[in-house]
Design a protein around this motif. Structure first.
Motif, PDB file in Angstrom:
ATOM      1  N   ILE A   1       0.841  -1.203   0.000  1.00 64.41           N
ATOM      2  CA  ILE A   1       0.000   0.000   0.000  1.00 64.41           C
ATOM      3  C   ILE A   1       0.872   1.248   0.000  1.00 64.41           C
ATOM      4  CG2 ILE A   1      -1.601   1.362   1.419  1.00 64.41           C
ATOM      5  CD1 ILE A   1      -2.860  -1.319   2.290  1.00 64.41           C
ATOM      6  N   LEU A   2       1.936   1.228   0.779  1.00 64.58           N
ATOM      7  CA  LEU A   2       2.833   2.380   0.854  1.00 64.58           C
ATOM      8  C   LEU A   2       3.618   2.587  -0.437  1.00 64.58           C
ATOM      9  CD1 LEU A   2       4.173   1.865   4.485  1.00 64.58           C
ATOM     10  CD2 LEU A   2       2.723   3.752   3.708  1.00 64.58           C
ATOM     11  N   LYS A   3       3.889   1.525  -1.168  1.00 63.29           N
ATOM     12  CA  LYS A   3       4.707   1.612  -2.381  1.00 63.29           C
ATOM     13  C   LYS A   3       3.901   1.950  -3.625  1.00 63.29           C
ATOM     14  CE  LYS A   3       8.129  -1.773  -0.780  1.00 63.29           C
ATOM     15  NZ  LYS A   3       8.573  -3.174  -0.909  1.00 63.29           N
ATOM     16  N   LYS A   4       2.681   1.428  -3.722  1.00 63.58           N
ATOM     17  CA  LYS A   4       1.901   1.595  -4.943  1.00 63.58           C
ATOM     18  C   LYS A   4       1.491   3.050  -5.153  1.00 63.58           C
ATOM     19  CE  LYS A   4      -0.198  -2.966  -5.524  1.00 63.58           C
ATOM     20  NZ  LYS A   4      -1.474  -3.706  -5.540  1.00 63.58           N
ATOM     21  N   PRO A   5       1.435   3.478  -6.416  1.00 63.94           N
ATOM     22  CA  PRO A   5       0.941   4.831  -6.691  1.00 63.94           C
ATOM     23  C   PRO A   5      -0.547   4.940  -6.383  1.00 63.94           C
ATOM     24  CG  PRO A   5       1.339   3.634  -8.738  1.00 63.94           C
ATOM     25  CD  PRO A   5       1.867   2.771  -7.632  1.00 63.94           C
ATOM     26  N   GLY A   6      -0.950   6.085  -5.904  1.00 64.58           N
ATOM     27  CA  GLY A   6      -2.341   6.344  -5.574  1.00 64.58           C
ATOM     28  C   GLY A   6      -2.992   7.214  -6.627  1.00 64.58           C
ATOM     29  N   PRO A   7      -4.018   7.949  -6.222  1.00 66.30           N
ATOM     30  CA  PRO A   7      -4.454   8.127  -4.838  1.00 66.30           C
ATOM     31  C   PRO A   7      -5.007   6.831  -4.240  1.00 66.30           C
ATOM     32  CG  PRO A   7      -6.035   9.106  -6.362  1.00 66.30           C
ATOM     33  CD  PRO A   7      -4.863   8.698  -7.181  1.00 66.30           C
ATOM     34  N   THR A   8      -4.815   6.710  -2.931  1.00 65.38           N
ATOM     35  CA  THR A   8      -5.199   5.493  -2.230  1.00 65.38           C
ATOM     36  C   THR A   8      -6.070   5.834  -1.027  1.00 65.38           C
ATOM     37  OG1 THR A   8      -3.111   4.451  -2.876  1.00 65.38           O
ATOM     38  CG2 THR A   8      -4.313   3.441  -1.057  1.00 65.38           C
ATOM     39  N   PHE A   9      -7.107   5.044  -0.832  1.00 64.96           N
ATOM     40  CA  PHE A   9      -8.025   5.191   0.299  1.00 64.96           C
ATOM     41  C   PHE A   9      -8.014   3.881   1.081  1.00 64.96           C
ATOM     42  CE2 PHE A   9     -11.991   4.847   2.547  1.00 64.96           C
ATOM     43  CZ  PHE A   9     -12.354   6.152   2.890  1.00 64.96           C
ATOM     44  N   VAL A  10      -7.762   3.970   2.392  1.00 61.11           N
ATOM     45  CA  VAL A  10      -7.739   2.766   3.238  1.00 61.11           C
ATOM     46  C   VAL A  10      -8.700   2.969   4.406  1.00 61.11           C
ATOM     47  CG1 VAL A  10      -6.335   1.183   4.605  1.00 61.11           C
ATOM     48  CG2 VAL A  10      -5.315   2.374   2.643  1.00 61.11           C
ATOM     49  N   ASN A  11      -9.722   2.139   4.458  1.00 56.08           N
ATOM     50  CA  ASN A  11     -10.685   2.182   5.555  1.00 56.08           C
ATOM     51  C   ASN A  11     -10.257   1.179   6.620  1.00 56.08           C
ATOM     52  OD1 ASN A  11     -13.024   2.530   7.109  1.00 56.08           O
ATOM     53  ND2 ASN A  11     -14.138   0.977   5.961  1.00 56.08           N
ATOM     54  N   LEU A  12     -10.022   1.680   7.829  1.00 51.41           N
ATOM     55  CA  LEU A  12      -9.607   0.836   8.945  1.00 51.41           C
ATOM     56  C   LEU A  12     -10.731   0.798   9.975  1.00 51.41           C
ATOM     57  CD1 LEU A  12      -6.011   2.258   9.194  1.00 51.41           C
ATOM     58  CD2 LEU A  12      -6.604  -0.031   8.386  1.00 51.41           C
ATOM     59  N   GLN A  13     -11.442  -0.295  10.032  1.00 53.42           N
ATOM     60  CA  GLN A  13     -12.535  -0.439  10.986  1.00 53.42           C
ATOM     61  C   GLN A  13     -11.937  -0.686  12.363  1.00 53.42           C
ATOM     62  OE1 GLN A  13     -15.440  -3.259   9.594  1.00 53.42           O
ATOM     63  NE2 GLN A  13     -15.446  -2.390   7.545  1.00 53.42           N
ATOM     64  N   THR A  14     -12.198   0.232  13.283  1.00 60.56           N
ATOM     65  CA  THR A  14     -11.529   0.191  14.576  1.00 60.56           C
ATOM     66  C   THR A  14     -12.519   0.204  15.733  1.00 60.56           C
ATOM     67  OG1 THR A  14     -11.336   2.592  14.703  1.00 60.56           O
ATOM     68  CG2 THR A  14      -9.535   1.422  13.651  1.00 60.56           C
ATOM     69  N   GLU A  15     -12.006  -0.214  16.872  1.00 67.56           N
ATOM     70  CA  GLU A  15     -12.777  -0.136  18.107  1.00 67.56           C
ATOM     71  C   GLU A  15     -12.943   1.334  18.506  1.00 67.56           C
ATOM     72  OE1 GLU A  15     -14.073  -2.588  19.770  1.00 67.56           O
ATOM     73  OE2 GLU A  15     -13.022  -4.383  19.068  1.00 67.56           O
ATOM     74  N   ARG A  16     -14.024   1.627  19.178  1.00 67.34           N
ATOM     75  CA  ARG A  16     -14.178   2.970  19.750  1.00 67.34           C
ATOM     76  C   ARG A  16     -13.139   3.183  20.836  1.00 67.34           C
ATOM     77  NH1 ARG A  16     -20.374   5.130  20.118  1.00 67.34           N
ATOM     78  NH2 ARG A  16     -20.912   4.733  17.943  1.00 67.34           N
ATOM     79  N   ALA A  17     -12.719   4.424  20.981  1.00 67.80           N
ATOM     80  CA  ALA A  17     -11.753   4.781  22.015  1.00 67.80           C
ATOM     81  C   ALA A  17     -12.246   6.038  22.716  1.00 67.80           C
ATOM     82  CB  ALA A  17     -10.382   4.995  21.394  1.00 67.80           C
ATOM     83  N   ASN A  18     -11.460   6.584  23.601  1.00 67.83           N
ATOM     84  CA  ASN A  18     -11.877   7.764  24.377  1.00 67.83           C
ATOM     85  C   ASN A  18     -10.782   8.822  24.373  1.00 67.83           C
ATOM     86  OD1 ASN A  18     -14.572   7.003  25.604  1.00 67.83           O
ATOM     87  ND2 ASN A  18     -13.324   5.254  26.197  1.00 67.83           N
TER      88      ASN A  18
END
Length: 198
Positions: free
Chosen positions: A149-166
């Motif tokens: 992902i870091l090497k490939k040409p973009g534009p690039t969109f990465v969705n990271l589904q994460t736990e809620r935090a505070n």
């Protein structure tokens, strides 16, 4: 689901000379693991515009990879940025946008981000014409894919589904010990510009 700090640690470990723009719930967690001179906190300005700022830098410095660590609430506030990216006559191949998708406005009290259960960032990103679109909800696959992902040409969109935090609201008024939150927005911007023009 991913823990925000886990994937930030992975990004930091593979980062080289990329500019990293953080905002809201990403600013303090990133500061805990990185003190790179090309870190910039989009804090102390209009909420939701970190991706816009990063896009401007990507256009101005096409030879430098620009990483944005954004939240889903902030991204939703400036959704037109995704259409702007693909509407450019020359696509910014150095633009890499990570969206921490936890379904809440974390730093203002974890109010739910207004959306239906069918809301899908991946479909939205693809619908605007972004070709490099990824989605992760567990750490092992993300770790395997990140170097490409870091090497490939973009534009690039990465969705990271994460736990809620505070995460508390980040500021530049002395509440946080991290260097890039101790300076004014103007001072930080001047320092980043100096780094990018050397």
């Amino acid at each position: 689901m991913l823990i925000k700090e886990d994937y930030l640690q992975l990004i930091s470990s593979q980062r080289t000379d990329e500019v990293v723009i953080t905002t809201m719930g990403m600013a303090v967690p990133w500061a805990k693991i990185s003190t790179h001179p090309l870190d910039f906190a989009s804090v102390g300005s209009a909420m939701g515009h970190a991706a816009d700022l990063a896009l401007g830098i990507a256009i101005a410095k096409p030879d430098r990879k620009i990483i944005i660590l954004n939240g889903d609430g902030s991204m939703l506030m400036c959704l037109g940025t995704l259409a702007t990216i693909t509407g450019l006559s020359k696509l910014p191949s150095n633009f890499l946008l990570f969206v921490c998708d936890n379904g809440s406005y974390e730093v203002t009290g974890n109010q739910p981000v207004p959306r239906s259960s069918n809301f899908n960032w991946t479909l939205i990103a693809k619908g605007t014409g972004i070709q490099q679109v990824h989605e992760y909800d567990e750490i092992n696959t993300f770790e395997t894919d990140l170097s490409q992902i870091l090497k490939k040409p973009g534009p690039t969109f990465v969705n990271l589904q994460t736990e809620r935090a505070n995460e508390p609201p980040p500021d530049r008024w002395g509440s946080f010990k991290y260097t890039y939150l101790q300076e004014s927005l103007a001072t930080s911007a001047h320092k980043l510009r100096k780094e990018l023009t050397q």
